[in-house]
Write a protein that holds these residues in place. Structure first.
Motif, mmCIF file in Angstrom:
data_model
loop_
_atom_site.group_PDB
_atom_site.id
_atom_site.type_symbol
_atom_site.label_atom_id
_atom_site.label_comp_id
_atom_site.label_asym_id
_atom_site.label_seq_id
_atom_site.Cartn_x
_atom_site.Cartn_y
_atom_site.Cartn_z
ATOM 1 N N VAL A 392 0.387 -1.140 0.271
ATOM 2 C CA VAL A 392 -0.402 0.065 -0.053
ATOM 3 C C VAL A 392 1.242 1.100 0.085
ATOM 4 O O VAL A 392 0.941 2.374 0.488
ATOM 5 N N PHE A 393 1.638 1.216 -0.575
ATOM 6 C CA PHE A 393 2.955 2.697 -0.551
ATOM 7 C C PHE A 393 2.504 3.276 -1.517
ATOM 8 O O PHE A 393 1.513 3.533 -2.564
ATOM 9 N N SER A 394 3.099 4.912 -1.323
ATOM 10 C CA SER A 394 3.172 5.653 -2.146
ATOM 11 C C SER A 394 3.967 6.054 -2.767
ATOM 12 O O SER A 394 5.072 5.736 -2.045
ATOM 13 N N ALA A 395 3.744 6.679 -4.082
ATOM 14 C CA ALA A 395 4.855 7.020 -4.569
ATOM 15 C C ALA A 395 5.583 8.161 -4.331
ATOM 16 O O ALA A 395 4.840 9.700 -3.803
ATOM 17 N N GLY A 396 6.614 8.352 -4.609
ATOM 18 C CA GLY A 396 7.395 9.606 -4.478
ATOM 19 C C GLY A 396 7.146 10.667 -5.469
ATOM 20 O O GLY A 396 6.936 10.744 -6.405
ATOM 21 N N THR A 397 8.218 11.981 -4.832
ATOM 22 C CA THR A 397 8.109 13.058 -6.478
ATOM 23 C C THR A 397 8.920 13.828 -6.602
ATOM 24 O O THR A 397 8.943 14.730 -7.250
ATOM 25 N N GLU A 398 10.230 13.379 -6.176
ATOM 26 C CA GLU A 398 11.140 14.010 -6.156
ATOM 27 C C GLU A 398 12.743 12.752 -6.065
ATOM 28 O O GLU A 398 12.934 11.771 -5.371
ATOM 29 N N THR A 399 13.302 13.027 -7.115
ATOM 30 C CA THR A 399 14.533 12.697 -7.249
ATOM 31 C C THR A 399 15.786 13.598 -5.970
ATOM 32 O O THR A 399 15.611 14.248 -5.641
ATOM 33 N N ARG A 400 16.222 12.409 -5.245
ATOM 34 C CA ARG A 400 17.012 12.591 -4.174
ATOM 35 C C ARG A 400 18.977 12.263 -4.261
ATOM 36 O O ARG A 400 18.841 11.128 -4.921
ATOM 37 N N VAL A 401 19.802 13.631 -4.053
ATOM 38 C CA VAL A 401 20.989 13.363 -4.242
ATOM 39 C C VAL A 401 21.547 13.472 -2.853
ATOM 40 O O VAL A 401 21.870 14.738 -2.469
ATOM 41 N N VAL A 418 25.499 10.525 -4.252
ATOM 42 C CA VAL A 418 25.030 9.525 -4.446
ATOM 43 C C VAL A 418 23.458 9.552 -5.127
ATOM 44 O O VAL A 418 22.715 10.152 -4.101
ATOM 45 N N ALA A 419 23.498 9.320 -5.749
ATOM 46 C CA ALA A 419 21.754 8.949 -6.093
ATOM 47 C C ALA A 419 21.365 8.193 -6.047
ATOM 48 O O ALA A 419 21.959 6.772 -6.778
ATOM 49 N N PRO A 420 20.562 7.409 -5.539
ATOM 50 C CA PRO A 420 19.616 6.230 -6.099
ATOM 51 C C PRO A 420 18.482 5.897 -6.240
ATOM 52 O O PRO A 420 17.355 6.969 -6.458
ATOM 53 N N LEU A 421 18.308 4.895 -7.337
ATOM 54 C CA LEU A 421 16.893 4.471 -8.230
ATOM 55 C C LEU A 421 16.914 3.122 -7.549
ATOM 56 O O LEU A 421 17.427 2.384 -7.343
ATOM 57 N N ILE A 422 15.640 2.884 -7.159
ATOM 58 C CA ILE A 422 14.754 1.300 -6.967
ATOM 59 C C ILE A 422 14.293 0.825 -7.213
ATOM 60 O O ILE A 422 13.615 1.186 -8.183
ATOM 61 N N CYS A 423 14.433 -0.425 -7.665
ATOM 62 C CA CYS A 423 13.561 -1.961 -8.721
ATOM 63 C C CYS A 423 13.976 -1.328 -10.033
ATOM 64 O O CYS A 423 15.492 -0.918 -10.346
ATOM 65 N N TYR A 424 12.244 -1.446 -10.721
ATOM 66 C CA TYR A 424 12.148 -0.980 -12.112
ATOM 67 C C TYR A 424 12.917 0.378 -12.983
ATOM 68 O O TYR A 424 13.516 0.715 -13.970
ATOM 69 N N GLU A 425 13.374 1.468 -12.109
ATOM 70 C CA GLU A 425 13.314 3.128 -11.599
ATOM 71 C C GLU A 425 15.001 2.937 -12.456
ATOM 72 O O GLU A 425 15.159 3.795 -13.764
ATOM 73 N N SER A 436 21.424 12.847 -12.605
ATOM 74 C CA SER A 436 23.134 13.275 -13.041
ATOM 75 C C SER A 436 23.200 14.805 -13.195
ATOM 76 O O SER A 436 23.576 15.521 -12.016
ATOM 77 N N ARG A 437 21.760 15.680 -13.724
ATOM 78 C CA ARG A 437 21.748 17.095 -13.926
ATOM 79 C C ARG A 437 21.639 17.756 -12.375
ATOM 80 O O ARG A 437 22.033 18.918 -12.215
ATOM 81 N N LYS A 438 21.542 17.071 -11.184
ATOM 82 C CA LYS A 438 21.120 16.891 -9.320
ATOM 83 C C LYS A 438 22.359 17.284 -9.145
ATOM 84 O O LYS A 438 22.559 17.289 -7.848
ATOM 85 N N GLY A 439 23.274 16.223 -10.089
ATOM 86 C CA GLY A 439 24.893 16.866 -9.478
ATOM 87 C C GLY A 439 25.474 14.937 -8.937
ATOM 88 O O GLY A 439 26.367 14.692 -8.463
ATOM 89 N N ALA A 440 24.416 14.182 -9.265
ATOM 90 C CA ALA A 440 24.527 13.034 -9.202
ATOM 91 C C ALA A 440 26.189 12.482 -9.518
ATOM 92 O O ALA A 440 26.152 12.894 -10.534
ATOM 93 N N GLU A 441 26.974 12.222 -8.609
ATOM 94 C CA GLU A 441 28.522 11.638 -8.880
ATOM 95 C C GLU A 441 28.518 10.112 -9.558
ATOM 96 O O GLU A 441 29.695 9.767 -9.901
ATOM 97 N N LEU A 442 27.729 9.171 -8.115
ATOM 98 C CA LEU A 442 27.529 8.162 -8.862
ATOM 99 C C LEU A 442 25.810 7.932 -9.125
ATOM 100 O O LEU A 442 25.407 7.933 -8.108
ATOM 101 N N LEU A 443 25.598 6.875 -10.055
ATOM 102 C CA LEU A 443 24.174 6.315 -9.877
ATOM 103 C C LEU A 443 24.145 4.481 -8.985
ATOM 104 O O LEU A 443 25.271 3.615 -9.271
ATOM 105 N N ILE A 444 23.342 4.260 -8.463
ATOM 106 C CA ILE A 444 22.718 3.423 -7.761
ATOM 107 C C ILE A 444 21.490 2.529 -7.724
ATOM 108 O O ILE A 444 20.605 3.966 -7.449
ATOM 109 N N ASN A 445 21.285 1.802 -7.756
ATOM 110 C CA ASN A 445 20.551 0.671 -7.647
ATOM 111 C C ASN A 445 20.361 -0.357 -7.356
ATOM 112 O O ASN A 445 20.987 -1.176 -7.082
#
Length: 553
Positions: A392-401, A418-425, A436-445
């Motif tokens: 019964v999750f709600s969806a987030g609305t912003e990218t986090r670094v 670091v910017a996280p991406l969860i699952c299918y994202e 990347s545009r928000k300054g992430a130097e690493l992408l993590i899934n």
């Protein structure tokens, strides 16, 4: 080629003495469609069967490319599939053959969807089979739309052999694919070629593949010779040269290295659903992390590793720790669940800084229907009965670094973004671009691919995700519960991995990068949408001019 004489019937327009149209009308029609190669009525059943056979072989080649993901064999099969599909749509009535190709491609290439629907959505065999059938049919629409657009484009696209390339881009833009793949994804092992994804994304690879394929078919099969056919050949040569240059730049990128440790506990789906087993998995992951961690390292855990709902404003690890903390200058990125004071719940990624500080978590933005949420259930409550186990999750609305305060081996302070991406994202290019545009130097899934079971799906998922590294010129770290976990460099190459269904860790030295790729910082998918608008405008204009000429006495 022995097939060439028989195939010439496909490019001969129907012209009979009984035609009621004027000679000028026939000439106009010939001009608009000669390069499409309409099938004449005299071609007969044999010709129609040949078209269907070619289409099915093209769909099968596409499927087989996904059965050996990330290999050189997959790249070769991808080219074969494209050549066969380009040839198929040159028949006048290619719509059903193209759709048949799509059905074959999805039925074989993504066979695992049926089992995943059952495991993830909690549906019975019959319902899962129906949903899988719908998935196959929707996926096959990509091939059908490709054929439809191909035939509607006017003769203006033929001089440069742009008909197929334009049609495939429009089809990839417009069709809904629950597993968002592109033909270009099959080329990941062709490292110099796929580097153009850093300019135009995976669709740039698809576009150039179909462009070259149309030129090849028209030269070899239909004996056409045009100087303009050299344009895609020259662009392909340039793409290879560009790729080689990128490989020189990013094989050993400039910058201070950061140690990253990926942890895979190999928790099965049954273990994830059982609270006691999930806690034992948490202990196992923590023990693996302590053994592999070094001062200054970043340890990454999979999605949902901590089986608890943690308040978003926790601020710091607790005693006993609700969130893990290793100390000794080690940082963590951990998958868990969270909630806000208004009781909204989220699938979340928590950063644990080396001093135990915990900033506001990242909330997953794209939820999986019927697994993490039930669409429209707020309006139709009875829908919740379709899967009582759904979240019964709600969806987030912003990218986090996350900005980790780290220390280098020499003791100097630095900040790791670091910017996280969860699952299918990690299959959605826009989310990684935003990060990347928000300054992430690493992408993590962080993900849980245990839903897929012992299938090829985790490897297919990893292949698609690898394009985020190329598009953004960032290292991509992927931590999954059961695999495939690993580290992808900015060229799309997997440089460290843990085999699926194995327990362990993978350590890699990565370079935090701030490179501004053309795709992430400027171009994006804009050119492809612009191409669709131009194609639509040119087609409307050409059809209007054709009707004006037809109406003249």
């Amino acid at each position: 080629m022995h097939l060439a004489p028989g195939l010439l019937a496909l490019v001969l327009p129907e012209m009979t003495d009984s035609s009621v149209r004027s000679r000028d009308h026939r000439a106009s029609r010939l001009k608009r469609s000669a390069s499409v190669g309409p099938q004449s009525e005299g071609a007969g059943t044999a010709s129609a069967l040949r078209v269907y056979l070619t289409a099915v072989l093209g769909g099968a080649a596409s499927a087989c490319a996904w059965l050996v993901p990330g290999t050189g064999f997959s790249a070769v099969l991808g080219w074969i599939a494209v050549l066969l599909l380009v040839y198929t749509v040159r028949a006048r009535r290619a719509y059903l053959p193209a759709f048949a190709a799509g059905l074959v491609g999805h039925l074989i290439g993504f066979y695992w969807v049926a089992g995943t629907v059952s495991a993830f959505g909690g549906f019975g065999s019959l319902t899962s089979a129906l949903i899988f059938s719908l998935f196959v049919a929707l996926g096959a629409l990509l091939f059908l739309v490709y054929a439809l657009v191909h035939h509607q484009l006017p003769a203006a696209f033929d001089a440069l052999a742009l008909r197929s390339a334009t049609a495939i881009v429009i089809a990839e833009l417009l069709t809904i694919r629950l597993f968002p793949w592109h033909f270009g994804h099959t080329q990941i092992a062709f490292t110099p070629f796929v580097q153009i994804a850093g300019i135009g994304g995976a669709m740039a690879v698809s576009f150039l593949m179909f462009w070259l394929a149309e030129v090849s078919v028209r030269i070899v099969v239909f004996r056409e010779r045009r100087r303009t056919f050299l344009v895609p050949v020259i662009l392909f040569a340039w793409a290879i040269g560009y790729g080689v240059a990128m490989m020189r730049t990013f094989s050993a990128p400039q910058g201070l290295p950061q140690e990253v440790i990926v942890v895979q506990g190999n928790a099965s789906l049954a273990e994830k659903r059982d609270l006691d087993s999930a806690r034992k998995n948490l202990d196992r992951i923590y023990a693996l992390s302590c053994q592999a961690a070094h001062p200054g390292s970043l340890v990454v855990w999979p999605e949902g590793s901590v089986p608890a709902y943690i308040p978003a404003a926790i601020g710091k690890v607790g005693h006993p720790p609700v969130l893990p903390w290793i100390g000794d200058g080690t940082a963590l990125l951990v998958g868990s669940y969270s909630f806000l004071p208004d009781q909204r719940r989220y699938n979340a990624a928590f950063a644990v800084y080396p001093d135990g500080t915990v900033p506001r978590p990242y909330f997953k933005q794209i939820l999986i229907p019927f697994g993490e949420s039930i669409p429209f259930s707020s309006y139709l409550p009875w829908l919740k009965g379709l899967n009582a186990k759904a979240g019964v999750f709600s969806a987030g609305t912003e990218t986090r670094v996350f900005s980790y305060p780290m220390r280098r081996p020499d003791g100097t302070a630095t900040t790791l973004k670091v910017a996280p991406l969860i699952c299918y994202e990690d299959t959605v290019p826009a989310l990684a671009r935003n990060a990347s545009r928000k300054g992430a130097e690493l992408l993590i899934n962080i993900t849980s691919d245990s839903w897929f079971g012992r299938t090829l799906a985790p490897r297919q998922h990893h292949l698609i995700a690898a394009f985020r590294a190329i598009e953004n010129r960032r290292f991509l770290i992927r931590a999954t519960n059961t695999g495939l976990s690993g580290v992808v460099d900015p060229l799309g190459r997997t440089i460290a991995s843990i085999p699926p269904f194995a327990e362990g860790t993978a350590t890699a030295q990565v370079t935090p990068l701030t490179y501004r790729s053309a795709y992430a910082y400027g171009i994006g998918d804009g050119p492809w949408w612009a191409l669709m608008v131009v194609a639509f405008g040119v087609t409307v204009h050409a059809n209007g001019m054709w009707r004006v000429r037809l109406s003249r006495p």
